[in-house]
Write a protein that holds these residues in place. Structure first.
Motif, PDB file in Angstrom:
ATOM      1  N   LEU A 132      24.724 -10.457  -4.357  1.00  0.00           N
ATOM      2  CA  LEU A 132      24.650 -11.872  -4.787  1.00  0.00           C
ATOM      3  C   LEU A 132      23.229 -12.298  -5.143  1.00  0.00           C
ATOM      4  CD1 LEU A 132      26.926 -13.534  -2.031  1.00  0.00           C
ATOM      5  CD2 LEU A 132      27.641 -12.332  -4.097  1.00  0.00           C
ATOM      6  N   GLN A 133      22.321 -11.339  -5.186  1.00  0.00           N
ATOM      7  CA  GLN A 133      20.904 -11.667  -5.391  1.00  0.00           C
ATOM      8  C   GLN A 133      20.269 -10.797  -6.480  1.00  0.00           C
ATOM      9  OE1 GLN A 133      18.685 -14.095  -2.824  1.00  0.00           O
ATOM     10  NE2 GLN A 133      20.378 -14.665  -4.143  1.00  0.00           N
ATOM     11  N   LEU A 134      21.096 -10.395  -7.468  1.00  0.00           N
ATOM     12  CA  LEU A 134      20.572  -9.520  -8.523  1.00  0.00           C
ATOM     13  C   LEU A 134      19.412 -10.168  -9.270  1.00  0.00           C
ATOM     14  CD1 LEU A 134      21.362  -6.737  -9.769  1.00  0.00           C
ATOM     15  CD2 LEU A 134      22.473  -8.048 -11.586  1.00  0.00           C
ATOM     16  N   HIS A 135      19.574 -11.431  -9.615  1.00  0.00           N
ATOM     17  CA  HIS A 135      18.563 -12.172 -10.378  1.00  0.00           C
ATOM     18  C   HIS A 135      17.254 -12.292  -9.583  1.00  0.00           C
ATOM     19  CE1 HIS A 135      21.253 -14.409  -7.904  1.00  0.00           C
ATOM     20  NE2 HIS A 135      20.659 -15.570  -8.054  1.00  0.00           N
ATOM     21  N   ALA A 136      17.365 -12.742  -8.320  1.00  0.00           N
ATOM     22  CA  ALA A 136      16.149 -12.921  -7.496  1.00  0.00           C
ATOM     23  C   ALA A 136      15.519 -11.572  -7.176  1.00  0.00           C
ATOM     24  CB  ALA A 136      16.483 -13.677  -6.218  1.00  0.00           C
ATOM     25  N   SER A 137      16.362 -10.551  -6.927  1.00  0.00           N
ATOM     26  CA  SER A 137      15.819  -9.221  -6.611  1.00  0.00           C
ATOM     27  C   SER A 137      15.049  -8.663  -7.797  1.00  0.00           C
ATOM     28  CB  SER A 137      16.941  -8.249  -6.242  1.00  0.00           C
ATOM     29  OG  SER A 137      17.673  -8.728  -5.145  1.00  0.00           O
ATOM     30  N   ALA A 138      15.619  -8.809  -8.997  1.00  0.00           N
ATOM     31  CA  ALA A 138      14.931  -8.310 -10.196  1.00  0.00           C
ATOM     32  C   ALA A 138      13.611  -9.050 -10.380  1.00  0.00           C
ATOM     33  CB  ALA A 138      15.825  -8.490 -11.425  1.00  0.00           C
ATOM     34  N   ALA A 139      13.637 -10.355 -10.155  1.00  0.00           N
ATOM     35  CA  ALA A 139      12.413 -11.152 -10.334  1.00  0.00           C
ATOM     36  C   ALA A 139      11.351 -10.755  -9.324  1.00  0.00           C
ATOM     37  CB  ALA A 139      12.744 -12.641 -10.198  1.00  0.00           C
ATOM     38  N   LYS A 140      11.749 -10.579  -8.072  1.00  0.00           N
ATOM     39  CA  LYS A 140      10.751 -10.271  -7.035  1.00  0.00           C
ATOM     40  C   LYS A 140      10.229  -8.831  -7.176  1.00  0.00           C
ATOM     41  CE  LYS A 140      10.840 -14.295  -4.864  1.00  0.00           C
ATOM     42  NZ  LYS A 140       9.725 -15.239  -4.925  1.00  0.00           N
ATOM     43  N   ALA A 141      11.087  -7.912  -7.665  1.00  0.00           N
ATOM     44  CA  ALA A 141      10.587  -6.553  -7.955  1.00  0.00           C
ATOM     45  C   ALA A 141       9.482  -6.645  -9.002  1.00  0.00           C
ATOM     46  CB  ALA A 141      11.728  -5.662  -8.447  1.00  0.00           C
ATOM     47  N   GLY A 142       9.690  -7.519  -9.974  1.00  0.00           N
ATOM     48  CA  GLY A 142       8.661  -7.737 -10.992  1.00  0.00           C
ATOM     49  C   GLY A 142       7.408  -8.356 -10.404  1.00  0.00           C
ATOM     50  N   VAL A 143       7.573  -9.263  -9.466  1.00  0.00           N
ATOM     51  CA  VAL A 143       6.407  -9.886  -8.815  1.00  0.00           C
ATOM     52  C   VAL A 143       5.594  -8.823  -8.082  1.00  0.00           C
ATOM     53  CG1 VAL A 143       5.722 -11.467  -6.950  1.00  0.00           C
ATOM     54  CG2 VAL A 143       7.411 -12.201  -8.660  1.00  0.00           C
ATOM     55  N   ASP A 144       6.267  -7.888  -7.414  1.00  0.00           N
ATOM     56  CA  ASP A 144       5.541  -6.802  -6.728  1.00  0.00           C
ATOM     57  C   ASP A 144       4.751  -5.970  -7.741  1.00  0.00           C
ATOM     58  OD1 ASP A 144       6.671  -7.669  -4.385  1.00  0.00           O
ATOM     59  OD2 ASP A 144       8.077  -5.995  -4.172  1.00  0.00           O
ATOM     60  N   THR A 145       5.375  -5.729  -8.895  1.00  0.00           N
ATOM     61  CA  THR A 145       4.701  -4.947  -9.933  1.00  0.00           C
ATOM     62  C   THR A 145       3.502  -5.695 -10.501  1.00  0.00           C
ATOM     63  OG1 THR A 145       6.743  -3.800 -10.455  1.00  0.00           O
ATOM     64  CG2 THR A 145       5.055  -3.817 -12.176  1.00  0.00           C
ATOM     65  N   LEU A 146       3.662  -7.003 -10.735  1.00  0.00           N
ATOM     66  CA  LEU A 146       2.509  -7.810 -11.180  1.00  0.00           C
ATOM     67  C   LEU A 146       1.386  -7.732 -10.160  1.00  0.00           C
ATOM     68  CD1 LEU A 146       3.774 -11.307 -12.456  1.00  0.00           C
ATOM     69  CD2 LEU A 146       3.147  -9.309 -13.791  1.00  0.00           C
ATOM     70  N   THR A 147       1.752  -7.791  -8.898  1.00  0.00           N
ATOM     71  CA  THR A 147       0.749  -7.779  -7.819  1.00  0.00           C
ATOM     72  C   THR A 147      -0.089  -6.513  -7.895  1.00  0.00           C
ATOM     73  OG1 THR A 147       2.232  -9.082  -6.431  1.00  0.00           O
ATOM     74  CG2 THR A 147       0.465  -7.865  -5.299  1.00  0.00           C
ATOM     75  N   ARG A 148       0.593  -5.379  -8.049  1.00  0.00           N
ATOM     76  CA  ARG A 148      -0.134  -4.103  -8.074  1.00  0.00           C
ATOM     77  C   ARG A 148      -0.939  -3.958  -9.368  1.00  0.00           C
ATOM     78  NH1 ARG A 148       5.120  -2.294  -5.801  1.00  0.00           N
ATOM     79  NH2 ARG A 148       4.766  -2.319  -3.553  1.00  0.00           N
ATOM     80  N   GLY A 149      -0.341  -4.366 -10.460  1.00  0.00           N
ATOM     81  CA  GLY A 149      -1.024  -4.220 -11.751  1.00  0.00           C
ATOM     82  C   GLY A 149      -2.268  -5.098 -11.835  1.00  0.00           C
ATOM     83  N   LEU A 150      -2.143  -6.350 -11.410  1.00  0.00           N
ATOM     84  CA  LEU A 150      -3.308  -7.248 -11.469  1.00  0.00           C
ATOM     85  C   LEU A 150      -4.382  -6.808 -10.482  1.00  0.00           C
ATOM     86  CD1 LEU A 150      -1.661 -10.781 -11.847  1.00  0.00           C
ATOM     87  CD2 LEU A 150      -2.666  -9.330 -13.623  1.00  0.00           C
ATOM     88  N   ALA A 151      -3.964  -6.263  -9.335  1.00  0.00           N
ATOM     89  CA  ALA A 151      -4.948  -5.769  -8.366  1.00  0.00           C
ATOM     90  C   ALA A 151      -5.842  -4.725  -9.028  1.00  0.00           C
ATOM     91  CB  ALA A 151      -4.243  -5.174  -7.150  1.00  0.00           C
TER      92      ALA A 151
END
Ligand code: HXC
Length: 264
Positions: free
Chosen positions: A157-176
């Motif tokens: 029931l959380q496909l949308h939020a999970s996909a978004a937060k996986a992207g947030v983790d990726t942004l975090t690592r990339g910007l770091a």
């Protein structure tokens, strides 16, 4: 006052820009940053969500600015950032907490429903980081993204939020990696179930709350202040060599998800 475990003045003379800053986890983070001495700009779509927290911070003796902006619209973010700099003189800390969420089976989720959560959580985080970069790079600073643990497993029931937060983790690592050379640290906190939030009340049905608590190794649900204190740490000089971390703050919950010996 919320319980504060740090020395007074830890973030003195810092300015923080906190999206979603009026309520819930990010409201708690904004208040804790202010209690640690930071001047705080609270940013979200609705002033009525921001003004009570701005008043609370000022009643605590802190400095706060409430400014309405939608993270989906880069020009609104730019305006809010400019207002923040005009008021407080500089920018040191950005907290990306604005998020949308609801429970919905994947087969019933409309493309616009999926896209709306991606637009707020993921693209909104990028929009704010992108707009803040020029200000942060002047003296260095830090970005703190609010992630989740949903995306670490296949949460129903959380496909949308999970996909978004996986992207947030990726942004975090990339910007770091990309912005570390400017003295900008980028980290994230992944909160587990936090009981005193509207999201928990809306997304975790009452009948499963006891069961959920029993599955957390520390045998308690999280509190907003657990996240707020972790945020103060990651935004402080005590974390000055931490860059690209996604700090899970969930009492060990997601690690125990596969524990067949746990109480039902
Ligand atoms: C299915 C839904 C829906 C629902 C919205 N949509 N709510 N679909 N079930 N309950 C769909 C709509 O039908 C529409 O698609 C699209 O999403 C956009 O909806 P709008 O209402 O037009 O958008 P908007 O006004 O921008 O607001 C949507 C929203 C809001 C931002 C998602 O409803 C919302 O989330 N408010 C709560 C904010 C919040 O609590 N944030 C904290 C989240 S906690 P169609 O196809 O019909 O046009 C969190 C932690 C994660 O993120 C971990 C939890 C355990």
């Amino acid at each position: 006052m919320i319980e504060n475990t740090f020395a007074p003045g830890l973030l003195r003379d810092r300015t923080a820009f906190v999206t979603g800053g009026g309520t819930g986890i990010t409201g708690g983070i904004a208040r804790a940053l202010a209690q640690a001495g930071a001047r705080v700009a609270l940013v979200s779509r609705r002033m009525e969500h921001l003004e009570p927290m701005a008043k609370t911070i000022m009643d605590d003796g802190g400095e706060a600015l409430a400014t309405a902006a939608d993270v989906r619209h880069p020009e609104e973010i730019e305006r809010a950032l400019n207002e923040t700099i005009e008021r407080f003189g500089k920018l040191d800390i950005v907290v990306n907490g604005a998020a949308g969420n609801f429970l919905c089976p994947a087969e019933e989720l409309s493309p616009n429903g999926f896209g709306t959560v991606i637009d707020i959580d993921l693209k909104g985080t990028f929009n704010v980081c992108r707009a803040a970069f020029e200000h942060l790079k002047r003296e260095g600073g830090c970005i703190l993204n609010i992630s989740a643990t949903l995306q670490l497993l296949g949460t129903p029931l959380q496909l949308h939020a999970s996909a978004a937060k996986a992207g947030v983790d990726t942004l975090t690592r990339g910007l770091a990696v990309e912005w570390g050379r400017y003295g900008i640290r980028t980290n994230a906190i992944a909160p587990g179930p936090i009981a005193d939030t509207e999201g928990f009340a809306r997304l975790v049905p009452a009948p499963v709350r006891d069961k959920l608590q029993r599955r957390i190794p520390l045998n308690r649900l999280g509190r907003i202040n657990d996240i707020a204190q972790s945020a103060v740490f990651l935004c402080s000089d005590a974390a000055s060599f931490i860059n690209g971390a996604v700090l899970v703050v969930d009492g060990g919950h997601w690690l125990a998800a596969n524990n067949l010996m746990s109480a039902e």
